[in-house]
Design a protein around this motif. Structure first.
Motif, short mmCIF file in Angstrom:
data_model
loop_
_atom_site.label_atom_id
_atom_site.label_comp_id
_atom_site.label_asym_id
_atom_site.label_seq_id
_atom_site.Cartn_x
_atom_site.Cartn_y
_atom_site.Cartn_z
N VAL A 179 -7.64 0.27 4.81
CA VAL A 179 -8.70 -0.72 4.96
C VAL A 179 -9.57 -0.77 3.72
O VAL A 179 -9.94 -1.85 3.23
CB VAL A 179 -9.54 -0.44 6.22
CG1 VAL A 179 -10.77 -1.35 6.27
CG2 VAL A 179 -8.70 -0.62 7.47
N GLU A 180 -9.92 0.39 3.18
CA GLU A 180 -10.72 0.43 1.95
C GLU A 180 -9.96 -0.23 0.80
O GLU A 180 -10.53 -0.94 -0.03
CB GLU A 180 -11.07 1.87 1.59
CG GLU A 180 -12.05 2.52 2.57
CD GLU A 180 -12.20 4.00 2.31
OE1 GLU A 180 -13.24 4.56 2.70
OE2 GLU A 180 -11.27 4.61 1.72
N PHE A 181 -8.66 0.02 0.76
CA PHE A 181 -7.80 -0.54 -0.28
C PHE A 181 -7.82 -2.07 -0.20
O PHE A 181 -7.94 -2.76 -1.22
CB PHE A 181 -6.39 0.00 -0.09
CG PHE A 181 -5.40 -0.39 -1.15
CD1 PHE A 181 -5.44 0.18 -2.41
CD2 PHE A 181 -4.42 -1.33 -0.89
CE1 PHE A 181 -4.52 -0.18 -3.39
CE2 PHE A 181 -3.49 -1.69 -1.85
CZ PHE A 181 -3.55 -1.11 -3.10
N LEU A 182 -7.71 -2.62 1.02
CA LEU A 182 -7.71 -4.07 1.18
C LEU A 182 -9.05 -4.69 0.81
O LEU A 182 -9.12 -5.87 0.46
CB LEU A 182 -7.39 -4.43 2.64
CG LEU A 182 -6.00 -4.04 3.14
CD1 LEU A 182 -5.84 -4.45 4.59
CD2 LEU A 182 -4.90 -4.65 2.30
N GLY A 183 -10.10 -3.91 0.86
CA GLY A 183 -11.42 -4.43 0.57
C GLY A 183 -11.77 -4.46 -0.89
O GLY A 183 -12.81 -5.02 -1.27
N TYR A 202 0.83 -1.21 0.00
CA TYR A 202 0.00 0.00 0.00
C TYR A 202 0.87 1.26 0.00
O TYR A 202 0.64 2.20 -0.77
CB TYR A 202 -0.91 -0.03 1.23
CG TYR A 202 -1.77 1.20 1.39
CD1 TYR A 202 -2.77 1.51 0.47
CD2 TYR A 202 -1.58 2.06 2.47
CE1 TYR A 202 -3.57 2.63 0.63
CE2 TYR A 202 -2.36 3.19 2.63
CZ TYR A 202 -3.36 3.47 1.71
OH TYR A 202 -4.15 4.59 1.86
N ARG A 203 1.88 1.28 0.87
CA ARG A 203 2.77 2.45 0.94
C ARG A 203 3.45 2.70 -0.41
O ARG A 203 3.62 3.83 -0.84
CB ARG A 203 3.86 2.23 2.00
CG ARG A 203 3.40 2.34 3.44
CD ARG A 203 4.55 1.96 4.35
NE ARG A 203 4.18 2.02 5.75
CZ ARG A 203 4.45 3.05 6.54
NH1 ARG A 203 5.06 4.10 6.04
NH2 ARG A 203 4.12 3.03 7.81
N PHE A 204 3.87 1.62 -1.04
CA PHE A 204 4.59 1.75 -2.30
C PHE A 204 3.74 2.43 -3.36
O PHE A 204 4.16 3.40 -3.99
CB PHE A 204 5.03 0.36 -2.77
CG PHE A 204 5.69 0.35 -4.12
CD1 PHE A 204 6.96 0.89 -4.28
CD2 PHE A 204 5.06 -0.19 -5.22
CE1 PHE A 204 7.58 0.89 -5.53
CE2 PHE A 204 5.66 -0.19 -6.46
CZ PHE A 204 6.92 0.34 -6.62
N LYS A 214 -1.01 2.43 -13.12
CA LYS A 214 -1.60 3.75 -12.87
C LYS A 214 -2.91 3.63 -12.10
O LYS A 214 -3.21 4.44 -11.22
CB LYS A 214 -1.82 4.48 -14.20
CG LYS A 214 -0.54 4.89 -14.90
CD LYS A 214 -0.83 5.63 -16.20
CE LYS A 214 0.44 6.10 -16.88
NZ LYS A 214 0.18 6.79 -18.17
N TYR A 215 -3.68 2.60 -12.41
CA TYR A 215 -4.96 2.39 -11.72
C TYR A 215 -4.72 2.07 -10.24
O TYR A 215 -5.40 2.60 -9.35
CB TYR A 215 -5.72 1.27 -12.40
CG TYR A 215 -7.00 0.87 -11.70
CD1 TYR A 215 -8.08 1.75 -11.62
CD2 TYR A 215 -7.12 -0.38 -11.10
CE1 TYR A 215 -9.26 1.39 -10.97
CE2 TYR A 215 -8.29 -0.76 -10.46
CZ TYR A 215 -9.35 0.14 -10.39
OH TYR A 215 -10.51 -0.21 -9.74
N LEU A 216 -3.74 1.21 -9.96
CA LEU A 216 -3.44 0.84 -8.58
C LEU A 216 -2.88 2.03 -7.81
O LEU A 216 -3.18 2.21 -6.62
CB LEU A 216 -2.45 -0.32 -8.56
CG LEU A 216 -2.96 -1.63 -9.18
CD1 LEU A 216 -1.87 -2.68 -9.20
CD2 LEU A 216 -4.17 -2.15 -8.42
N MET A 217 -2.07 2.85 -8.47
CA MET A 217 -1.56 4.07 -7.83
C MET A 217 -2.72 4.98 -7.45
O MET A 217 -2.75 5.55 -6.35
CB MET A 217 -0.60 4.79 -8.79
CG MET A 217 0.71 4.07 -9.02
SD MET A 217 1.59 4.62 -10.52
CE MET A 217 1.50 6.39 -10.38
N LYS A 218 -3.70 5.11 -8.33
CA LYS A 218 -4.85 5.98 -8.09
C LYS A 218 -5.67 5.45 -6.91
O LYS A 218 -6.08 6.22 -6.03
CB LYS A 218 -5.71 6.05 -9.36
CG LYS A 218 -6.95 6.93 -9.26
CD LYS A 218 -7.65 6.99 -10.60
CE LYS A 218 -8.88 7.91 -10.56
NZ LYS A 218 -9.95 7.37 -9.70
#
Length: 468
Positions: A117-121, A84-86, A105-109
């Protein structure tokens, strides 16, 4: 005893420290390649001596009898935080990121716009391979994309880890990587080239991580979000640590063996240039072998057996009437030791040179000194000696034939190897000294030139053939 292999393969699990491993080890090879495409199976056919690949274990077709395999795993929660940090910390406006793949680019956004937590979901396809039990996915075979991780996959991943020759963990990578460098004969030249691991080892461009909160695990929903994503990875990581510790214990009880891989960097030297090994990290990597110490403050300390390998352009050798390698050697003679003995031999020749360093403050015991080598022994009263070794005999070069070379390279360079044996290599306690580095020798300088007429600087010689 060397383990002869053709390639070193790094199975690079994302966000486990693989860039650090790649940057550190690639300096030791004359050819190397890395692929960050998880589906790039074509890398397996490349014959570079060092390959780092994101391709999963079951897709990459390595050859056990020819390839030495390495991987590294990371504590699963830390790996997720690092992922996530990366992505959250990547600067999208940086020139190098302007050409990033659309998925990246999509993952960076996502990482910039969502909390951890939202990212993991997020359950969309591009994130599954990066977040859901990633380490198990890297070492198991899945029938279709997005298949849920199950017990059978964990079992398969554990079985495949058994096939990996060297397992490292990110949390202990500094020591693990140093150990691997030693097995490659590069311990004295070892220096970690840190990559972009963002927790324990190094924070890559920390000023860019402006979208990441100080504590990304503070949210009460964190546990519910993270546990399903690491349940199997936790067990795989525990299995890998236990396997690694068992192998380390077994290795400590057996005779040490190091890897011998053609294509590792061989340094080029030129005539009439002095190469200082004791204080030069660049020159140190010319030395391979078994080491009695890691102390670089006094120079090179050599236990039982070591060798120097280098290459010279044939056009340069043509300028020398009889190419000769001059070495300046220093023996470590603590007060309790009466002598130190070094044997030298050019690969391709049966002739040996023996140097006996005598401690002037000790009575000499002939049985300790050992028998002379007929016609080739030099006795030195003191700790320093200069010696010349001819690189040709009967008009032909004494080239090293242990390393397969491409015909084009062999036409350009001549390869040489100087073998050194430092005997007897007895424990320091037998000499009343606690510091084993005092029981070695140092190779301080190398100089390639035509032979000189003066004799070597020695106090006494056992034969008239002390000069080379």
């Amino acid at each position: 005893m060397p383990i002869n292999k053709e390639r070193l393969i790094l199975f690079h699990v994302p966000k486990c420290g693989g860039v650090t491993v790649y940057r550190t080890l690639s300096r030791y090879f004359d050819r190397y390649i890395t692929s960050h495409d998880v589906q790039d199976e074509s890398t397996a056919s490349v014959r570079a001596p060092f390959i780092a690949t994101h391709t999963t274990f079951t897709l990459f077709k390595y050859i056990p009898r020819e390839d030495w395999t390495v991987t590294l795993l990371r504590e699963p929660q830390r790996r997720l935080r690092s992922q996530y940090r990366f992505w959250a910390g990547i600067n999208p406006s940086a020139p190098e990121n302007a050409i990033a793949a659309s998925e990246t680019k999509y993952l960076m956004k996502l990482a910039r716009e969502l909390s951890f937590v939202e990212f993991l979901g997020v359950k969309e396809g591009p994130l599954v391979v990066h977040l859901d039990n990633v380490m198990v996915r890297h070492f198991a075979d899945f029938a279709y994309e997005g298949e849920k991780v199950r017990e059978k996959h964990l079992k398969m991943a554990c079985e495949n880890l058994e096939k990996i020759d060297d397992i490292m963990t990110t949390e202990t990578l500094e020591q693990d990587l140093s150990d691997l460098a030693a097995r490659l004969g590069r311990a004295p030249a070892y220096q970690m080239q840190k990559g972009n691991v963002t927790d324990e080892l190094y924070i890559h461009h920390p000023d860019q991580h402006t979208y990441v909160s100080a504590d990304i695990t503070a949210d009460n929903a964190y546990r519910n979000a993270v546990e399903p994503l690491i349940a199997y990875d936790r067990r795989l990581y525990a299995y890998a640590k236990a396997l690694k510790e068992r192998r380390a214990s077994d290795r400590n009880r057996t005779y040490h063996r190091f890897l011998d891989i053609p294509g590792m960097t061989v340094f080029e030297i030129t005539p009439n240039v002095t190469y200082t090994l004791a204080n030069s990290p660049a020159s140190r990597a010319m030395l391979w072998g078994e080491w009695s110490s890691q102390d670089d403050t006094r120079g090179w300390t050599i236990g039982q057996f070591c060798w120097i390998q280098f290459k010279v352009r044939r056009s340069e050798l043509a300028r020398l009437e009889k190419p000769t390698l001059g070495l300046k050697i220093e023996a470590f003679l603590p007060p309790a030791r009466t002598t130190n003995r070094v044997d030298l031999k050019v690969a391709g020749s049966d002739a040996r040179r023996r140097i006996l360093f005598l401690n002037t403050g000790q009575a000499q015991d002939p049985q300790v000194i050992g028998p002379p080598v007929a016609g080739a022994s030099i006795v030195v009263a003191g700790a320093r000696c200069a010696i010349d070794l001819p690189l040709s005999a009967q008009g032909s070069l004494l080239e090293d034939d242990r390393w397969p070379m491409a015909s084009a390279d062999a036409a350009t360079f001549a390869y040489f190897r100087i073998d050194l044996s430092n005997l007897p290599n007895l424990p320091a306690t037998q000499f009343g000294v606690g510091d084993s580095r005092n029981l070695g020798v140092a190779i301080n300088e190398l100089l390639l030139r035509s032979p000189r007429s003066p004799q070597l600087t020695t106090v006494a010689t056992t034969t008239d053939e002390a000069q080379t």
